[in-house]
Design a protein around this motif. Structure first.
Motif, PDB file in Angstrom:
ATOM      1  N   SER A  41      -6.111   1.633   4.506  1.00 27.15           N
ATOM      2  CA  SER A  41      -5.618   0.509   3.708  1.00 27.15           C
ATOM      3  C   SER A  41      -5.964  -0.840   4.315  1.00 27.15           C
ATOM      4  N   VAL A  48      -0.073   3.182   9.193  1.00 28.85           N
ATOM      5  CA  VAL A  48      -0.675   2.183   8.300  1.00 28.85           C
ATOM      6  C   VAL A  48      -0.076   0.805   8.564  1.00 28.85           C
ATOM      7  N   TYR A  93       0.840  -1.198   0.000  1.00 35.53           N
ATOM      8  CA  TYR A  93       0.000   0.000   0.000  1.00 35.53           C
ATOM      9  C   TYR A  93       0.872   1.242   0.000  1.00 35.53           C
ATOM     10  N   GLN A  94       0.304   2.333  -0.556  1.00 31.67           N
ATOM     11  CA  GLN A  94       0.977   3.621  -0.543  1.00 31.67           C
ATOM     12  C   GLN A  94      -0.074   4.718  -0.658  1.00 31.67           C
ATOM     13  N   GLU A  95       0.343   5.921  -0.328  1.00 39.05           N
ATOM     14  CA  GLU A  95      -0.536   7.078  -0.503  1.00 39.05           C
ATOM     15  C   GLU A  95      -0.534   7.463  -1.969  1.00 39.05           C
ATOM     16  N   ARG A 145     -10.892   5.499  -2.109  1.00 35.82           N
ATOM     17  CA  ARG A 145     -10.454   4.214  -2.656  1.00 35.82           C
ATOM     18  C   ARG A 145     -11.102   3.009  -1.979  1.00 35.82           C
ATOM     19  N   HIS A 146     -11.508   3.154  -0.724  1.00 33.29           N
ATOM     20  CA  HIS A 146     -11.948   1.983   0.032  1.00 33.29           C
ATOM     21  C   HIS A 146     -13.348   2.119   0.607  1.00 33.29           C
ATOM     22  N   SER A 165      -7.630   7.839   2.347  1.00 32.30           N
ATOM     23  CA  SER A 165      -7.726   6.488   1.794  1.00 32.30           C
ATOM     24  C   SER A 165      -6.550   5.633   2.237  1.00 32.30           C
ATOM     25  N   PHE A 166      -5.365   6.218   2.220  1.00 34.08           N
ATOM     26  CA  PHE A 166      -4.168   5.479   2.617  1.00 34.08           C
ATOM     27  C   PHE A 166      -4.299   4.957   4.039  1.00 34.08           C
ATOM     28  N   ASP A 210      -8.842  -2.760   2.908  1.00 27.09           N
ATOM     29  CA  ASP A 210      -8.599  -3.508   1.672  1.00 27.09           C
ATOM     30  C   ASP A 210      -7.938  -4.843   1.976  1.00 27.09           C
ATOM     31  N   VAL A 219       4.044  -1.137   3.392  1.00 27.37           N
ATOM     32  CA  VAL A 219       3.922   0.083   2.593  1.00 27.37           C
ATOM     33  C   VAL A 219       5.106   0.098   1.633  1.00 27.37           C
TER      34      VAL A 219
END
Length: 499
Positions: free
Chosen positions: A258, A329, A245-247, A401-402, A254-255, A261, A295
């Motif tokens: 994560s 995260v 995962y990343q921003e 995003r999620h 959203s990040f 997800d 990440v």
């Protein structure tokens, strides 16, 4: 100030805390091994050339099972190159990372390093460009006591006792076109099944990991797992998951979500594996080895990557420098792995040193902790006994995003005489006031309460400022009449130990 209430019930047990959840990953990539773990001539190096300053940090990190030697690297690896007299080991090209591999550290040396850190080895075999017989040869070399050609070779090479490796990965990310020797799900499922069956003829108690999708965004995700497991289900024990995962584009909200997800990813793979099991009328459950997670600023890596026509030893590659937000995260992803301990029974933070890693080194110089080091090390130290599912009543927010995500996330563990609570505040601007009903835990005092946060969520630890970011005592934590109260700063990760 946003408020949230959490109820903990000692009876709401998910599963035992799995010590293999706190695994990591060492690949022959960049400076992970060379000038990371191994640097003869370094002031802290032992007689075998291993940096003892790194060993001490790995022990503090609390990593348990180490996946080795790859990763993409394994699909071009000839294990025979990495054993025997060092002066006779060949230098090979590693096509995966466009580098030269000296083979100065191999299985026997790495096993010595594992003893220094009290870690277990999870070994990957090359099923991409090799096959069944080389895998059986490696198994014989590694695990047979003596009296056969390859076990006696290990003894002659200076390792009289077998390595007794229990967990084995059948290749790596075989669905990825970047993988040397990548295959269709049908082709991979067949070779994985045959390799697994042969390895279990040699040792029926091995724990074998078959490759799942290399990411939930792959076009064949889900169908890949189904096809592979329809071939290999009866012969393997785990299916792998990989997630990074990343921003993206400044979307910090959203990040920070994560972990939602990751939870979806686990749900989907479990459902697919169970579907195959039901079709086969099998009583067996396939568990998940989440043996790559972290990440990783992959987008920036891909955009900046230029084909280097020069083949070099241990070039600097994928040396991400992590922020406070990244650490929050990582802590939250580890909380999710704990929450899924009923089926995720092994996991590996990718990777351990220098390459997208919690530990950084400078050749000839210092070793230091990245921001992501702290949530991993503290969770590994405090989590024990059983994982219990909290009931979280908290505000939610909408992510790009999620979808919808809770502002507060939590998980808890409970043992005979201690318990621990792990918390994340995903709010970008406001602190949160948390009340936690801990009466069921029988806890009467706070032994420790620490929070990782900073007024600059992008603050980092670097060679020049190695201690810029570190956890601090959370002095707002208090307990009275079975209720724990604590304030969580925005974009923060917190751990509380109770006695």
């Amino acid at each position: 100030m946003p408020r949230a209430h959490i109820t903990l019930d000692r009876q709401a047990v998910i599963a035992p805390v799995r010590r293999r959840t706190f695994g990591s990953f060492v690949e022959h990539l960049g400076r992970c091994v060379y000038t990371g773990l191994y640097e003869p001539g370094h002031p802290t190096a032992n007689d075998d050339g291993f940096r003892m300053d790194v060993v001490e940090l790995v022990k503090e990190l609390g990593s348990t099972t180490i996946r080795y030697p790859g990763g993409n690297f394994v699909s071009g690896f000839r294990w025979e190159d990495s054993v025997g007299p060092r002066e006779q080991r060949p230098v090979r090209r590693d096509l995966a990372w466009h580098a030269l591999e000296s083979n100065q550290v191999g299985l026997d040396e790495f096993a010595k390093w594992l003893k220094l850190t009290d870690s277990e080895l999870m070994l990957a075999v090359n099923v991409a460009t090799r096959g069944i017989l080389p895998a059986l040869d490696l198994l014989e070399y590694a695990n047979h006591p003596s009296g056969t050609a390859l076990s006696d070779l290990r003894v002659a090479n200076g390792t009289p006792d077998p390595h007794d490796i229990r967990m084995w990965c059948l290749g790596n990310e075989m669905d990825g076109p970047w993988q040397t020797g990548f295959m269709t799900a049908d082709d991979y499922g067949k070779i994985a099944a045959r390799t697994a069956a042969a390895m279990k003829m040699a040792d029926k108690d091995l724990e074998l990991v078959v490759c799942g999708s290399s990411g939930s965004g792959m076009p064949t995700f889900g169908d890949w797992e189904r096809t592979v497991l329809e071939h290999a289900y009866d012969h393997v024990d785990y299916v792998s998951c990989h997630a990074y995962y990343q921003e993206h584009d400044g979307d910090l909200g959203s990040f920070l979500a994560s972990a939602t997800d990751m939870d979806y990813f686990i749900d989907t793979v479990v459902a697919t594996a169970d579907h195959v099991g039901f079709k086969k009328r099998s009583d067996k459950k396939i568990n998940i080895s989440f043996d790559e997670w972290n990440v990783w600023y992959l987008k920036e890596h891909m955009e900046s990557q230029k084909l280097d026509t020069e083949w070099r030893h241990a070039p600097r590659q994928l040396e991400d420098t992590y922020t406070v937000a990244d650490a929050v995260v990582v802590g939250n992803l580890l909380m999710t792995l704990l929450k899924r301990s009923d089926r995720v029974t092994s996991a590996s933070l990718a990777q351990l040193v220098n390459v997208i890693a919690p530990i950084m080194t400078e050749p000839g110089g210092a070793a230091w902790r990245q921001t992501t080091f702290y949530p991993f090390s503290i969770t590994s130290r405090l989590a024990s006994g059983e994982v219990i599912r909290p009931v979280v009543d908290a505000p939610t927010y909408q992510t790009g995003r999620h979808g919808e995500a809770s502002v507060i996330d939590a998980v808890a563990t409970v043992d005979e005489d201690r318990s621990a609570v792990f918390l994340v505040n995903r709010d970008l601007e406001e602190a949160a006031q948390i009340t936690i009903d801990v009466r069921s835990l029988g806890s009467s005092r706070i032994a420790e309460a620490v929070t990782l946060a900073d007024s600059d969520v992008y603050a980092k630890n670097t060679l020049a400022e190695q201690h810029r970011v570190s956890p601090a005592a959370n002095t707002t934590a208090a307990i009275a009449d079975g209720v724990l109260t604590i304030d969580l700063p925005p974009v923060s990760w917190t751990a509380i130990a109770l006695r």
